[in-house]
Design an enzyme around this catalytic site. Structure first.
Site, PDB file in Angstrom:
ATOM      1  N   CYS A 171      10.149  -0.342   5.818  1.00  0.00           N
ATOM      2  CA  CYS A 171       9.327  -1.542   6.008  1.00  0.00           C
ATOM      3  C   CYS A 171       9.938  -2.798   5.396  1.00  0.00           C
ATOM      4  O   CYS A 171       9.505  -3.908   5.714  1.00  0.00           O
ATOM      5  CB  CYS A 171       7.934  -1.313   5.418  1.00  0.00           C
ATOM      6  SG  CYS A 171       7.046   0.042   6.205  1.00  0.00           S
ATOM      7  N   HIS A 312       2.094  -7.608   1.840  1.00  0.00           N
ATOM      8  CA  HIS A 312       2.473  -6.462   2.661  1.00  0.00           C
ATOM      9  C   HIS A 312       1.218  -5.873   3.306  1.00  0.00           C
ATOM     10  O   HIS A 312       1.194  -5.634   4.511  1.00  0.00           O
ATOM     11  CB  HIS A 312       3.204  -5.421   1.812  1.00  0.00           C
ATOM     12  CG  HIS A 312       3.823  -4.326   2.599  1.00  0.00           C
ATOM     13  ND1 HIS A 312       4.733  -4.562   3.610  1.00  0.00           N
ATOM     14  CD2 HIS A 312       3.682  -2.977   2.541  1.00  0.00           C
ATOM     15  CE1 HIS A 312       5.111  -3.402   4.136  1.00  0.00           C
ATOM     16  NE2 HIS A 312       4.486  -2.432   3.508  1.00  0.00           N
ATOM     17  N   GLU A 323      -0.141  -2.836  -4.543  1.00  0.00           N
ATOM     18  CA  GLU A 323       0.370  -4.195  -4.338  1.00  0.00           C
ATOM     19  C   GLU A 323      -0.458  -5.192  -5.136  1.00  0.00           C
ATOM     20  O   GLU A 323       0.086  -6.131  -5.741  1.00  0.00           O
ATOM     21  CB  GLU A 323       0.368  -4.563  -2.859  1.00  0.00           C
ATOM     22  CG  GLU A 323       1.007  -5.927  -2.610  1.00  0.00           C
ATOM     23  CD  GLU A 323       1.128  -6.290  -1.143  1.00  0.00           C
ATOM     24  OE1 GLU A 323       1.970  -7.142  -0.815  1.00  0.00           O
ATOM     25  OE2 GLU A 323       0.379  -5.719  -0.311  1.00  0.00           O
ATOM     26  N   LYS A 344      -1.044  -8.227   8.630  1.00  0.00           N
ATOM     27  CA  LYS A 344      -1.232  -6.969   9.351  1.00  0.00           C
ATOM     28  C   LYS A 344      -2.689  -6.745   9.756  1.00  0.00           C
ATOM     29  O   LYS A 344      -2.959  -5.946  10.657  1.00  0.00           O
ATOM     30  CB  LYS A 344      -0.724  -5.799   8.506  1.00  0.00           C
ATOM     31  CG  LYS A 344       0.786  -5.794   8.307  1.00  0.00           C
ATOM     32  CD  LYS A 344       1.227  -4.610   7.478  1.00  0.00           C
ATOM     33  CE  LYS A 344       2.719  -4.655   7.201  1.00  0.00           C
ATOM     34  NZ  LYS A 344       3.116  -5.761   6.323  1.00  0.00           N
ATOM     35  N   HIS A 349       0.895  -2.994  11.931  1.00  0.00           N
ATOM     36  CA  HIS A 349       2.099  -2.831  11.110  1.00  0.00           C
ATOM     37  C   HIS A 349       3.326  -2.605  11.993  1.00  0.00           C
ATOM     38  O   HIS A 349       3.543  -1.493  12.488  1.00  0.00           O
ATOM     39  CB  HIS A 349       1.903  -1.650  10.170  1.00  0.00           C
ATOM     40  CG  HIS A 349       2.956  -1.508   9.120  1.00  0.00           C
ATOM     41  ND1 HIS A 349       4.115  -2.255   9.104  1.00  0.00           N
ATOM     42  CD2 HIS A 349       3.026  -0.684   8.027  1.00  0.00           C
ATOM     43  CE1 HIS A 349       4.845  -1.902   8.065  1.00  0.00           C
ATOM     44  NE2 HIS A 349       4.215  -0.951   7.400  1.00  0.00           N
ATOM     45  N   PHE A 408       8.717   2.865   2.469  1.00  0.00           N
ATOM     46  CA  PHE A 408       8.985   4.262   2.155  1.00  0.00           C
ATOM     47  C   PHE A 408      10.271   4.345   1.320  1.00  0.00           C
ATOM     48  O   PHE A 408      11.152   3.492   1.417  1.00  0.00           O
ATOM     49  CB  PHE A 408       9.206   5.069   3.431  1.00  0.00           C
ATOM     50  CG  PHE A 408       7.954   5.376   4.205  1.00  0.00           C
ATOM     51  CD1 PHE A 408       6.695   5.271   3.637  1.00  0.00           C
ATOM     52  CD2 PHE A 408       8.041   5.795   5.519  1.00  0.00           C
ATOM     53  CE1 PHE A 408       5.548   5.582   4.356  1.00  0.00           C
ATOM     54  CE2 PHE A 408       6.902   6.106   6.255  1.00  0.00           C
ATOM     55  CZ  PHE A 408       5.658   5.996   5.670  1.00  0.00           C
TER      56      PHE A 408
END
Length: 421
Positions: A171, A312, A323, A344, A349, A408
């Site tokens: 990402c 994010h 976050e 998002k 996403h 990830f």
């Protein structure tokens, strides 16, 4: 050493968008400021037999406007998406790449981010192979399936001779592509870079893989526009999306000499790794916070200088909570007063392209003096207690903005943009 390279400033002088909630800069700007969702029922395949039936698909987009019909079977959907956004970025930046002198073409690179690249194309090739439909397979099944081919396709299309690289870090891919592009310009290797991100992961096998991980929402098939709900207590997974957000990055003096319109300055980049787990994050949030701090340090700003954070905000329980914690660590007491929003919530996403999407949203916010809202924040999570600008946008002058990404593999990457208005 960082101080020496930073003498060459890096400006954004062109932007192009192909998004689930609007194709082109104007449509995208209007949509995100109005809080318009682009999430709908999946149309690229029949989702009726699987528990996840919604996605952020790019609609009203003709791939054959960008790829010849005879070539379409040999490329992934990600290519026409990327070409459309890149073409707009060059056009808006006042550059005709084909007509550039050879030496300028050699000083212009293509550095893109993508999480999956042509993965949906490769999935289709395997389907044909296992069904023994060999004659229907593409003779370019191997080169097109290689991640690095995407940047080469754009280099070839636009005749650019500089570095042609793909960054694929999950990402954070397009955020890291920006960071790498900035370093190429700061070091003097290139004067211009076509950078950004593109992903097209909406294919049956890919969706099933995410379903196995239990990280996609299965609760909103009957109300797709409400499915992506970062920071809401009832969030239960993200909405998969596709799209392309492309930019022309340019050395300041080079842009000044040709009278380019400067949209923003990329003045800071930071990246860290928790070295913790292939998909989970540590609860402490220390490494995401350190990535933010590194970007702020390079930009030469403090927490008091931050006017906006583009989050994010995936809409998963773990990511949103951590976050929030990371921003509190990075910004201290200032975190409570800084307005933030999660794009998002409107588009889903788009995987490795999400960082570039956040940059586009931040530029729109800077240009309009208005923060796009986080929609679907119906039931705020007590552990996510910052100012996410829920439901309705807000007027705000933005000089410095943080664009944050988490990926990830324990990766964390952040950009700082500075307004040039």
């Amino acid at each position: 050493m960082m101080r020496d390279t930073a003498k060459r400033r890096v400006m954004i002088t062109g932007m192009g968008v192909v998004s689930p909630n609007g194709n082109g800069n104007s449509a995208f700007s209007e949509a995100i400021l109005a809080g318009k969702s682009g999430v709908r029922r999946i149309s690229r395949f029949d989702p009726s037999e699987i528990p996840v039936q919604i996605a952020g698909e790019v609609r009203d987009f003709d791939e054959l406007d960008w790829v010849e019909k005879r070539e379409r079977k040999h490329v992934s959907r990600v290519l026409p998406l990327a070409l459309a956004a890149a073409s707009e970025a060059f056009r808006e930046g006042g550059i005709d790449p084909i007509s550039l002198p050879l030496e300028e073409k050699r000083r212009c690179g293509v550095i893109l981010g993508s999480g999956g690249g042509s993965q949906e194309f490769t999935e289709e090739q395997y389907r044909l192979f296992f069904q023994q439909q060999y004659k229907s397979m593409s003779l370019f099944c191997v080169p097109t399936g290689v991640m690095g081919t995407l940047s080469s396709e754009l280099s070839v299309r636009f005749g650019l001779r500089g570095a042609s690289h793909m960054i694929t870090t999950g990402c954070t891919s397009s955020t890291d592509a920006f960071g790498y592009s900035v370093r190429q310009i700061q070091s003097g290797r290139l004067d211009m870079v076509l950078s950004g991100g593109a992903d097209a992961p909406i294919a049956l096998g890919i969706v099933k893989g995410f379903i196995l991980m239990k990280i996609l929402t299965e609760s909103w098939n009957d109300a797709p526009e409400r499915g992506s709900r970062p920071f809401s207590a009832d969030r239960d997974g993200f909405v998969l999306a596709e799209g392309a957000w492309m930019f022309l990055l340019e050395e300041y003096e080079h842009a000044l000499a040709r009278g380019a319109k400067m949209l923003a300055e990329v003045c800071g980049y930071g990246s860290t790794c928790e070295a913790f787990h292939r998909v989970r994050l540590q609860e402490c949030g220390e490494e995401p916070a350190r990535a933010i701090a590194l970007a702020m340090k390079e930009a030469g700003i403090s927490a008091e200088d931050v006017d906006y954070v583009n989050l994010h905000g995936t809409s998963t329980q773990l990511n949103d909570r951590i976050e929030t914690r990371a921003l509190k660590l990075a910004l201290g007491e200032a975190a409570a007063r800084v307005p933030m929003s999660g794009l998002k919530s409107q588009i889903g996403h788009p995987q490795g392209a999400c960082g570039a999407a956040g940059v586009a949203a931040t530029i729109v916010a800077m240009q309009n003096g208005q923060i796009p809202p986080t929609i679907n924040l119906d039931n705020p999570d007590p552990e996510c207690d910052l100012d996410y600008v829920p439901d309705v946008g807000r007027k705000q002058t933005i000089e410095h903005a943080i664009c944050n990404c988490i990926a990830f593999g324990s990766k964390n990457s952040t950009l700082v943009l500075r307004s040039v208005a």
